[in-house]
Design a protein around this motif. Structure first.
Motif, PDB file in Angstrom:
ATOM      1  N   LEU A   1      18.728 -30.823  -8.343  1.00  0.00           N
ATOM      2  CA  LEU A   1      17.392 -31.386  -8.580  1.00  0.00           C
ATOM      3  C   LEU A   1      16.537 -30.525  -9.488  1.00  0.00           C
ATOM      4  O   LEU A   1      15.658 -31.015 -10.172  1.00  0.00           O
ATOM      5  CB  LEU A   1      16.647 -31.557  -7.248  1.00  0.00           C
TER       6      LEU A   1
ATOM      7  N   ALA B   1       7.633 -31.701 -11.684  1.00  0.00           N
ATOM      8  CA  ALA B   1       8.039 -33.082 -11.443  1.00  0.00           C
ATOM      9  C   ALA B   1       8.011 -33.393  -9.956  1.00  0.00           C
ATOM     10  O   ALA B   1       8.204 -32.513  -9.121  1.00  0.00           O
ATOM     11  CB  ALA B   1       9.450 -33.320 -11.993  1.00  0.00           C
ATOM     12  N   ASP B   2       7.744 -34.658  -9.651  1.00  0.00           N
ATOM     13  CA  ASP B   2       7.907 -35.184  -8.295  1.00  0.00           C
ATOM     14  C   ASP B   2       9.163 -36.031  -8.270  1.00  0.00           C
ATOM     15  O   ASP B   2       9.282 -36.972  -9.065  1.00  0.00           O
ATOM     16  CB  ASP B   2       6.726 -36.091  -7.911  1.00  0.00           C
ATOM     17  N   LYS B   3      10.073 -35.716  -7.346  1.00  0.00           N
ATOM     18  CA  LYS B   3      11.297 -36.507  -7.230  1.00  0.00           C
ATOM     19  C   LYS B   3      11.311 -37.165  -5.854  1.00  0.00           C
ATOM     20  O   LYS B   3      11.179 -36.470  -4.845  1.00  0.00           O
ATOM     21  CB  LYS B   3      12.522 -35.616  -7.380  1.00  0.00           C
ATOM     22  N   VAL B   4      11.477 -38.475  -5.846  1.00  0.00           N
ATOM     23  CA  VAL B   4      11.563 -39.202  -4.582  1.00  0.00           C
ATOM     24  C   VAL B   4      12.982 -39.737  -4.448  1.00  0.00           C
ATOM     25  O   VAL B   4      13.464 -40.470  -5.310  1.00  0.00           O
ATOM     26  CB  VAL B   4      10.546 -40.358  -4.518  1.00  0.00           C
ATOM     27  N   ILE B   5      13.632 -39.323  -3.371  1.00  0.00           N
ATOM     28  CA  ILE B   5      15.029 -39.684  -3.156  1.00  0.00           C
ATOM     29  C   ILE B   5      15.099 -40.715  -2.040  1.00  0.00           C
ATOM     30  O   ILE B   5      14.498 -40.531  -0.982  1.00  0.00           O
ATOM     31  CB  ILE B   5      15.849 -38.448  -2.756  1.00  0.00           C
ATOM     32  N   SER B   6      15.834 -41.777  -2.299  1.00  0.00           N
ATOM     33  CA  SER B   6      15.976 -42.791  -1.263  1.00  0.00           C
ATOM     34  C   SER B   6      17.311 -43.486  -1.424  1.00  0.00           C
ATOM     35  O   SER B   6      18.151 -43.069  -2.216  1.00  0.00           O
ATOM     36  CB  SER B   6      14.831 -43.799  -1.348  1.00  0.00           C
ATOM     37  N   CYS B   7      17.482 -44.547  -0.690  1.00  0.00           N
ATOM     38  CA  CYS B   7      18.772 -45.204  -0.561  1.00  0.00           C
ATOM     39  C   CYS B   7      18.500 -46.689  -0.385  1.00  0.00           C
ATOM     40  O   CYS B   7      17.614 -47.066   0.377  1.00  0.00           O
ATOM     41  CB  CYS B   7      19.415 -44.580   0.678  1.00  0.00           C
TER      42      CYS B   7
END
Lengths: 235, 235
Positions: free
Chosen positions: A78, A174-180
């Motif tokens: 990341l 940065a903003d990282k949004v992790i999802s599924c």
DNA sequence: AAGTGGTCTAGACCACCGT
DNA sequence: CGGTGGTCTAGACCACTTC
């Protein structure tokens, strides 16, 4: 790069990656590094703290500076700017440009990029292929005001290399949004998986060093092939 | 906590979270902070760099120290030790203990925890319930040598609070691997989702400050309810 | 030009690890 | 105990932003 601590950090990172310390699993003491690079202790400590943040080493008070175990598999990192090219360096990576054009931000994009609707954006959709098999779909929007030019050749290689080396942008955070999610039909086809199979998603909002948002992107990963590694330090 | 820069960082973090700087979106200058806390510039800079690392602020050379935008939604934070309790502080959180016992490491666990097969481990399986709905399943293994005692009362609250405050463990760093799978039948039932639906997975290897691995865990999240936020800084 | 953060030095003393 | 990191200070000079 006239900055001493960054040069030292890069030098040590290179040495670590090429296995220089693999026998002892330990780096030289701060005093030895001070002599070797001929700088003050704080400068060494600042260089080392970069290596700690990047997950290469850990410090033990009274004892020394130790290598962290290498991660065996190929993971997405990341924290790196260079993206897949650096993370999966052992593999062959190809990029198919699905779409590249300038468009105007609708309400949704304007909200993501904190700009007025109608703002001109570069839209880029790419399929990333690792070891001859589809790996991920990356959809990016760049503010044209900040990224005034983009073409297929640049997009086929590393966009970030172009932003940093050619456009001289200073990228800050940065903003990282992790999802599924369940994958949609068209993405499933591109990734060669069944519709309704899982997909790993990273949504990414990237800012310049002065705080201006200049990119929003969404990456959709093949759920069997992509894993993300994140190394955390407490203290 | 006799350490000045940590105290200052905690104080500023508290002020940021409680909205002290929301009007100006800016923190005082380094010089003002030096006077306010009566410490040297480097101590202020070290405190501030903790806030930068935690994603609260960003620094702009020649200009100042600015607040990052708050993330609107409730996200899981990879960097926090306290886990859900802190991340989802606005919500009600319950914990059901499904299993808690001591067992001996098999080959697989021994490999994950870098210990000999047969090593005694605490096994803990919990169902986390957020706002009355199942949110995640957490399966943890702790080396008994390092965590000599655990019971249902401790496991119902924050295990990490117990490890840090009562057992006085010094936690150093962790590797987190994030991936996505089809959920298995028993987990689907616990999470109230259909079998074969996606699940977000975090596998976590945690080390003490001296580098010893003491925990391996796997968390399975409800794919519609769980999103992970990671704030990255370059430079 | 003034304000503010970024880099670097030199030195002091403390806290922890290992022998 | 000696070796090694961890914290803290005081001061100098540079680089960038803002007016």
């Amino acid at each position: 790069m006239a900055v001493k601590y960054k040069e030292i950090a890069e030098r040590l990172e290179h040495d670590i990656r090429s296995g220089t310390f693999n026998q002892v699993k330990k780096l030289p003491t701060e005093e030895e590094l001070m002599k070797q690079f001929n700088v003050s202790r704080n400068t060494i400590r600042k260089a080392v703290s970069q290596l700690v943040h990047r997950g290469y080493v850990y410090q033990v008070q009274g004892s020394g500076l130790f290598l962290r175990e290498e991660s065996s598999a190929d993971y997405i990192n990341l924290g790196s700017l260079r993206g897949l090219t650096q993370d999966l360096s052992a593999k062959s990576i190809e990029t198919n440009i699905m779409d590249l054009c300038v468009l105007e931000a609708d309400e949704g994009l304007a909200a993501q990029l904190r700009c007025a609707p109608g703002t001109k954006l570069y839209y880029l959709k790419r399929l990333r292929i690792v070891d001859k098999e589809p790996f991920s779909i990356e959809i990016s929007y760049f503010k044209k005001e900040i990224v005034p030019y983009l073409n297929e050749e640049i997009a086929s290689n590393s966009v970030y290399e172009y932003l940093i080396e050619d456009l001289q942008l200073h990228i800050g955070f940065a903003d990282k949004v992790i999802s599924c999610e369940k994958v949609d039909a068209s993405s499933a086809e591109l990734l060669h998986i069944e519709p309704d199979n899982p997909a790993l998603i990273i949504e990414n909002t990237v800012c310049l060093a002065n705080g201006t948002i200049f990119e929003w992107s969404k990456s959709i990963f093949h759920f069997r092939k992509a894993k993300i590694l994140n190394r955390i330090n407490f203290k």
